[in-house]
Design a protein around this motif. Structure first.
Motif, PDB file in Angstrom:
ATOM      1  N   ALA A   1     110.356  51.842  40.420  1.00 14.83           N
ATOM      2  CA  ALA A   1     109.070  51.311  40.877  1.00 14.83           C
ATOM      3  C   ALA A   1     109.007  49.797  40.754  1.00 14.83           C
ATOM      4  O   ALA A   1     108.416  49.123  41.592  1.00 14.83           O
ATOM      5  CB  ALA A   1     107.921  51.945  40.090  1.00 14.83           C
ATOM      6  N   SER A   2     109.598  49.239  39.687  1.00 16.47           N
ATOM      7  CA  SER A   2     109.619  47.785  39.540  1.00 16.47           C
ATOM      8  C   SER A   2     110.702  47.395  38.551  1.00 16.47           C
ATOM      9  O   SER A   2     111.094  48.182  37.681  1.00 16.47           O
ATOM     10  CB  SER A   2     108.263  47.240  39.077  1.00 16.47           C
ATOM     11  OG  SER A   2     108.007  47.615  37.741  1.00 16.47           O
ATOM     12  N   VAL A   3     111.182  46.152  38.695  1.00 13.60           N
ATOM     13  CA  VAL A   3     112.185  45.587  37.789  1.00 13.60           C
ATOM     14  C   VAL A   3     111.732  44.174  37.439  1.00 13.60           C
ATOM     15  O   VAL A   3     111.416  43.374  38.325  1.00 13.60           O
ATOM     16  CB  VAL A   3     113.578  45.541  38.449  1.00 13.60           C
ATOM     17  CG1 VAL A   3     114.604  44.964  37.471  1.00 13.60           C
ATOM     18  CG2 VAL A   3     114.011  46.920  38.924  1.00 13.60           C
ATOM     19  N   ALA A   4     111.693  43.880  36.149  1.00 11.90           N
ATOM     20  CA  ALA A   4     111.304  42.541  35.676  1.00 11.90           C
ATOM     21  C   ALA A   4     109.986  42.098  36.292  1.00 11.90           C
ATOM     22  O   ALA A   4     109.844  40.932  36.698  1.00 11.90           O
ATOM     23  CB  ALA A   4     112.409  41.532  35.966  1.00 11.90           C
ATOM     24  N   ASP A   5     109.037  43.040  36.399  1.00 11.39           N
ATOM     25  CA  ASP A   5     107.727  42.743  36.991  1.00 11.39           C
ATOM     26  C   ASP A   5     107.870  42.172  38.394  1.00 11.39           C
ATOM     27  O   ASP A   5     107.102  41.300  38.822  1.00 11.39           O
ATOM     28  CB  ASP A   5     106.945  41.777  36.099  1.00 11.39           C
ATOM     29  CG  ASP A   5     106.662  42.364  34.726  1.00 11.39           C
ATOM     30  OD1 ASP A   5     106.361  43.574  34.655  1.00 11.39           O
ATOM     31  OD2 ASP A   5     106.749  41.630  33.728  1.00 11.39           O
ATOM     32  N   ASN A   6     108.895  42.667  39.112  1.00 10.10           N
ATOM     33  CA  ASN A   6     109.168  42.263  40.502  1.00 10.10           C
ATOM     34  C   ASN A   6     109.442  40.769  40.632  1.00 10.10           C
ATOM     35  O   ASN A   6     109.098  40.141  41.646  1.00 10.10           O
ATOM     36  CB  ASN A   6     108.000  42.662  41.413  1.00 10.10           C
ATOM     37  CG  ASN A   6     107.808  44.168  41.462  1.00 10.10           C
ATOM     38  OD1 ASN A   6     108.767  44.927  41.556  1.00 10.10           O
ATOM     39  ND2 ASN A   6     106.563  44.617  41.387  1.00 10.10           N
ATOM     40  N   GLY A   7     110.064  40.212  39.624  1.00  8.08           N
ATOM     41  CA  GLY A   7     110.405  38.792  39.663  1.00  8.08           C
ATOM     42  C   GLY A   7     111.834  38.545  39.231  1.00  8.08           C
ATOM     43  O   GLY A   7     112.649  39.469  39.134  1.00  8.08           O
ATOM     44  N   VAL A   8     112.142  37.293  38.961  1.00  6.32           N
ATOM     45  CA  VAL A   8     113.454  36.892  38.458  1.00  6.32           C
ATOM     46  C   VAL A   8     113.418  36.956  36.943  1.00  6.32           C
ATOM     47  O   VAL A   8     112.418  36.581  36.315  1.00  6.32           O
ATOM     48  CB  VAL A   8     113.802  35.461  38.928  1.00  6.32           C
ATOM     49  CG1 VAL A   8     115.101  34.980  38.301  1.00  6.32           C
ATOM     50  CG2 VAL A   8     113.885  35.414  40.454  1.00  6.32           C
ATOM     51  N   TYR A   9     114.489  37.444  36.345  1.00  4.12           N
ATOM     52  CA  TYR A   9     114.566  37.483  34.892  1.00  4.12           C
ATOM     53  C   TYR A   9     115.268  36.219  34.407  1.00  4.12           C
ATOM     54  O   TYR A   9     116.410  35.942  34.789  1.00  4.12           O
ATOM     55  CB  TYR A   9     115.327  38.713  34.418  1.00  4.12           C
ATOM     56  CG  TYR A   9     115.484  38.752  32.913  1.00  4.12           C
ATOM     57  CD1 TYR A   9     114.372  38.945  32.092  1.00  4.12           C
ATOM     58  CD2 TYR A   9     116.721  38.568  32.317  1.00  4.12           C
ATOM     59  CE1 TYR A   9     114.491  38.969  30.716  1.00  4.12           C
ATOM     60  CE2 TYR A   9     116.853  38.592  30.940  1.00  4.12           C
ATOM     61  CZ  TYR A   9     115.736  38.792  30.147  1.00  4.12           C
ATOM     62  OH  TYR A   9     115.857  38.803  28.784  1.00  4.12           O
ATOM     63  N   VAL A  10     114.582  35.433  33.586  1.00  7.35           N
ATOM     64  CA  VAL A  10     115.146  34.191  33.060  1.00  7.35           C
ATOM     65  C   VAL A  10     115.726  34.474  31.681  1.00  7.35           C
ATOM     66  O   VAL A  10     115.006  34.866  30.756  1.00  7.35           O
ATOM     67  CB  VAL A  10     114.079  33.079  32.975  1.00  7.35           C
ATOM     68  CG1 VAL A  10     114.700  31.807  32.414  1.00  7.35           C
ATOM     69  CG2 VAL A  10     113.477  32.819  34.354  1.00  7.35           C
ATOM     70  N   SER A  11     117.027  34.282  31.564  1.00  4.25           N
ATOM     71  CA  SER A  11     117.712  34.552  30.308  1.00  4.25           C
ATOM     72  C   SER A  11     118.096  33.232  29.647  1.00  4.25           C
ATOM     73  O   SER A  11     118.981  32.515  30.125  1.00  4.25           O
ATOM     74  CB  SER A  11     118.974  35.396  30.556  1.00  4.25           C
ATOM     75  OG  SER A  11     119.693  35.575  29.357  1.00  4.25           O
ATOM     76  N   GLY A  12     117.427  32.907  28.556  1.00 11.42           N
ATOM     77  CA  GLY A  12     117.756  31.711  27.792  1.00 11.42           C
ATOM     78  C   GLY A  12     118.689  32.058  26.644  1.00 11.42           C
ATOM     79  O   GLY A  12     118.519  33.082  25.989  1.00 11.42           O
ATOM     80  N   ILE A  13     119.680  31.206  26.407  1.00  7.29           N
ATOM     81  CA  ILE A  13     120.568  31.445  25.277  1.00  7.29           C
ATOM     82  C   ILE A  13     119.819  31.215  23.968  1.00  7.29           C
ATOM     83  O   ILE A  13     120.025  31.922  22.982  1.00  7.29           O
ATOM     84  CB  ILE A  13     121.803  30.527  25.370  1.00  7.29           C
ATOM     85  CG1 ILE A  13     122.523  30.751  26.708  1.00  7.29           C
ATOM     86  CG2 ILE A  13     122.761  30.784  24.210  1.00  7.29           C
ATOM     87  CD1 ILE A  13     122.903  32.192  26.984  1.00  7.29           C
TER      88      ILE A  13
END
Length: 205
Positions: free
Chosen positions: A36-48
């Motif tokens: 139904a959705s992934v990452a709230d339908n957005g881009v997932y920002v991965s910070g180290i």
């Protein structure tokens, strides 16, 4: 008489073929599972790293955030004629395995640095029929964030990085495997993906 036997044989062969097709089709199972959705339908920002409450980096409250992506799965009966009482096991989808595979977002994506972190793992999650359930899928594990290539997304020697790795995007493709609770021997899979932006530092809100 001989002609009638041939026709009857052809009818039986076709019937067996159709039955076989129905049994092997995921759409003919009791339950259909959808993303139904992934990452709230957005881009997932991965910070180290995350600079913490004081938003100062480096400082005492810096930490490496977990790399989980929220995924919402929805189940439904494959057609309106399939019914099961609410308290029966039939119609629930049981997730038993998840896998993540890294793919290029564009030609400059460092796929060779990402593929060692592809993985498959067992899972245990039940989604009741006609329900949406959100869970966290580990996409960027701590072992990845502690790898020298990814540590170098930050230019801070005290945090193990020299800034030699520029920010980049990649696609995390995931596969979720499971079965209807009433048919444990018939596995089904659902696939999806999320665009992940790798950066050195997050500033929490």
């Amino acid at each position: 008489m001989f002609r009638k036997l041939i026709i009857l044989g052809l009818i039986c062969a076709v019937a067996v073929g159709l039955s076989s097709c129905d049994n092997n089709s995921a759409e003919r199972q009791r339950t259909v599972v959808e993303v139904a959705s992934v990452a709230d339908n957005g881009v997932y920002v991965s910070g180290i790293w995350d600079a913490g409450r004081d938003k100062i980096f480096p400082s005492a409250d810096d930490f490496q955030p977990a790399g989980h992506v929220p995924i919402t799965l929805k189940t439904r009966s494959y057609n309106e004629f399939v019914q099961a009482p609410d308290l029966t096991p039939y119609g629930q989808f049981h997730v038993t395995e998840v896998s993540v595979e890294w793919r290029a977002a564009h030609p400059s994506t460092p796929v060779a640095q990402l593929t060692p972190f592809n993985y498959t793992a067992g899972y245990d999650l039940v989604i009741p029929k006609d329900t949406e359930v959100t869970f966290n899928l580990m996409v960027v594990p701590f072992t990845m964030k502690q790898d020298p290539f990814f540590m170098n997304l930050v230019a801070e020697p005290t945090r193990g990085g020299d800034g030699s790795t520029p920010p980049f995007n990649a696609v995390a493709h995931f596969t979720i495997t499971g079965h209807d609770s009433g048919a444990p021997d018939v596995t089904q899979t659902v696939e999806g993906s999320v665009l992940v932006e790798f950066i050195g530092l997050l500033l929490s809100q």
